[in-house]
Design a protein around this motif. Structure first.
Motif, PDB file in Angstrom:
ATOM      1  N   GLN A  41      -7.733  -5.301   5.547  1.00  0.00           N
ATOM      2  CA  GLN A  41      -8.103  -3.599   4.846  1.00  0.00           C
ATOM      3  C   GLN A  41      -8.015  -2.545   5.803  1.00  0.00           C
ATOM      4  O   GLN A  41      -7.775  -1.849   5.630  1.00  0.00           O
TER       5      GLN A  41
ATOM      6  N   ASP B  28      -6.151  -0.759  -0.647  1.00  0.00           N
ATOM      7  CA  ASP B  28      -7.096  -0.535  -1.682  1.00  0.00           C
ATOM      8  C   ASP B  28      -6.996  -2.277  -2.078  1.00  0.00           C
ATOM      9  O   ASP B  28      -6.378  -2.573  -2.862  1.00  0.00           O
ATOM     10  N   MET B  29      -8.221  -3.040  -1.602  1.00  0.00           N
ATOM     11  CA  MET B  29      -8.173  -4.384  -1.585  1.00  0.00           C
ATOM     12  C   MET B  29      -9.862  -4.546  -2.068  1.00  0.00           C
ATOM     13  O   MET B  29     -10.352  -4.064  -1.942  1.00  0.00           O
TER      14      MET B  29
ATOM     15  N   TRP C  85      -7.282 -10.094  -3.139  1.00  0.00           N
ATOM     16  CA  TRP C  85      -7.151 -10.595  -2.053  1.00  0.00           C
ATOM     17  C   TRP C  85      -7.944 -12.119  -2.185  1.00  0.00           C
ATOM     18  O   TRP C  85      -9.048 -12.107  -2.739  1.00  0.00           O
TER      19      TRP C  85
ATOM     20  N   HIS D 237       1.030  -1.135   0.447  1.00  0.00           N
ATOM     21  CA  HIS D 237      -0.291   0.239   0.206  1.00  0.00           C
ATOM     22  C   HIS D 237       1.049   1.102   0.039  1.00  0.00           C
ATOM     23  O   HIS D 237       0.561   1.888  -1.406  1.00  0.00           O
TER      24      HIS D 237
ATOM     25  N   LYS E 252      -1.960  -1.418  -5.526  1.00  0.00           N
ATOM     26  CA  LYS E 252      -3.998  -1.956  -5.676  1.00  0.00           C
ATOM     27  C   LYS E 252      -3.668  -3.368  -5.433  1.00  0.00           C
ATOM     28  O   LYS E 252      -2.829  -4.098  -5.996  1.00  0.00           O
TER      29      LYS E 252
ATOM     30  N   ASP F 213     -10.949  -8.190   5.326  1.00  0.00           N
ATOM     31  CA  ASP F 213     -11.710  -7.547   5.559  1.00  0.00           C
ATOM     32  C   ASP F 213     -10.664  -6.396   6.883  1.00  0.00           C
ATOM     33  O   ASP F 213     -10.277  -5.923   7.222  1.00  0.00           O
TER      34      ASP F 213
END
Length: 363
Positions: A194, A200-201, A183, A175, A180, A191
């Motif tokens: 992130q 940005d996943m 995943w 990141h 980007k 989650d």
């Protein structure tokens, strides 16, 4: 002798549809025969120049056997690394299939055996290589980061492999470079990473059948009954459960957190198999399994992976007495070569960014 019949385990596919995969419990071991079987396994490990590596989630008898015979009990990556460093010509993996594949990828020159090659993982099952490759091809601008709980073929399609102890650091590193991320496969771990990193996943859709069943409402009720207990949560769990944690970590990280926090009581939200090692390391401390079902809920895993449970003393003995091809792990050499690249990329990163890394705590 009673015949074990498969149980059917439901899991969510990448497309949101439910699928079913069997898990066959191992043959029951009577108290009378257990000492003889254990001694026979110990003898054969030595005779076969083999080392037993076991995951934290398998039966305590197998965990103890691994430790007593010079093997290891750890997470999947440390299992593979230990097998690579060990002088034995054969590595016996007590875990699930992707762990055997990872061991073979890092140890292509060694024979890798498993008590049951049909021991699966819902994350692996929910990430078929053909569909995953299409997903990657549709997003060529993204760096592909996959969790260890995937097949060799999926790892071979990735740029990075991560485990839960280092996922946050690697994603934060990418990141910071403006990358980007694509995943896969665990949506809850993705989650969590992130939210922690702000990266940005783009997420694949899959979940662990064990961790996905932990319930926040029932966990809150349990905390009221044990107000002094600290809550330890694996990040494969739903966000509402993670939000109640005193510490979030990998399998190895959960053990280390308990040792560091020095509480008298812990509620543990990961596979209950890990509690065996926690009790051995911290005698006198109370460990409670986090709830996986509540009012009106059903539980199919109940904090114990049904595929990990397929590893038993009888089939472990059988694979050593008659090491035949149906129990040997094979990985296509070209797939293995490509899969090793993202694994070694992670290991190299860990040398400078996670120097205390002792195992990875991926499942």
């Amino acid at each position: 002798m009673a015949v074990a019949h498969p149980i059917q385990i439901r899991f969510e596919r990448y497309d949101g549809q439910l699928a079913i995969a069997p898990a066959t419990p191992p043959r029951f071991v009577t108290p009378e025969e257990k000492p003889r079987i254990i001694e026979r396994i110990k003898h054969l490990l030595k005779e076969r120049d083999a080392v037993l590596v076991a995951h934290y989630y398998v039966h305590p008898d197998i965990q103890d056997l691994a430790q007593e015979t010079g093997g290891t009990v750890s997470d999947s990556l440390e299992m593979a690394r230990f097998g690579h460093a060990h002088s034995g010509k054969t590595v016996v993996v007590a875990g699930v299939r992707f762990m055997g594949e990872t061991a073979k990828i890092l140890n292509p020159e060694k024979k890798v055996l498993m008590p049951d090659l049909n021991a699966e993982c819902s994350l692996d099952l929910a990430t078929p290589i053909d569909e995953f490759s299409k997903f990657c091809d549709a997003h060529p601008d993204r760096v592909v980061v996959v969790y260890a709980n995937t097949s060799a073929a999926v790892k071979a399609r990735a740029d990075w492999m991560v485990t839960s102890s280092i996922a946050e650091k690697i994603v934060a590193h990418l990141h910071a470079q403006g990358k980007k991320i694509l995943w896969a496969p665990d949506k809850h771990l993705g989650d969590y990473v992130q939210r922690v990193t702000g990266a940005d996943m783009l997420m694949w859709n899959a979940a662990c059948v064990v961790h996905d069943e932990f319930k926040a409402v029932q966990l809150e009720e349990l905390k009221l009954l044990h107000p002094g207990a600290k809550v330890l949560v694996h990040p494969e769990s739903p966000k509402a459960v993670i939000d109640l944690a005193d510490a979030v970590g990998s399998t190895t990280g959960i053990i280390q957190a308990a040792e560091r926090m020095k509480a008298k009581e812990y509620i543990v939200a990961t596979d209950g198999g890990i509690i065996h090692q926690m009790r051995k390391r911290m005698p006198g401390v109370t460990f409670i399994e986090a709830p996986t079902a509540g009012k009106g809920a059903t539980c199919q895993s109940c904090a114990h992976c049904p595929w990990m449970a397929m590893n038993g003393l009888h089939n472990l003995l059988a694979v050593l007495e008659n090491p035949n091809p149906k129990n040997e792990v094979h990985v296509d050499p070209e797939i293995g070569r490509r899969a090793r690249i993202p694994i070694e990329r992670m290991l190299e990163f860990a040398k400078t960014h996670l120097p205390q890394m002792k195992g990875s705590g991926d499942a």
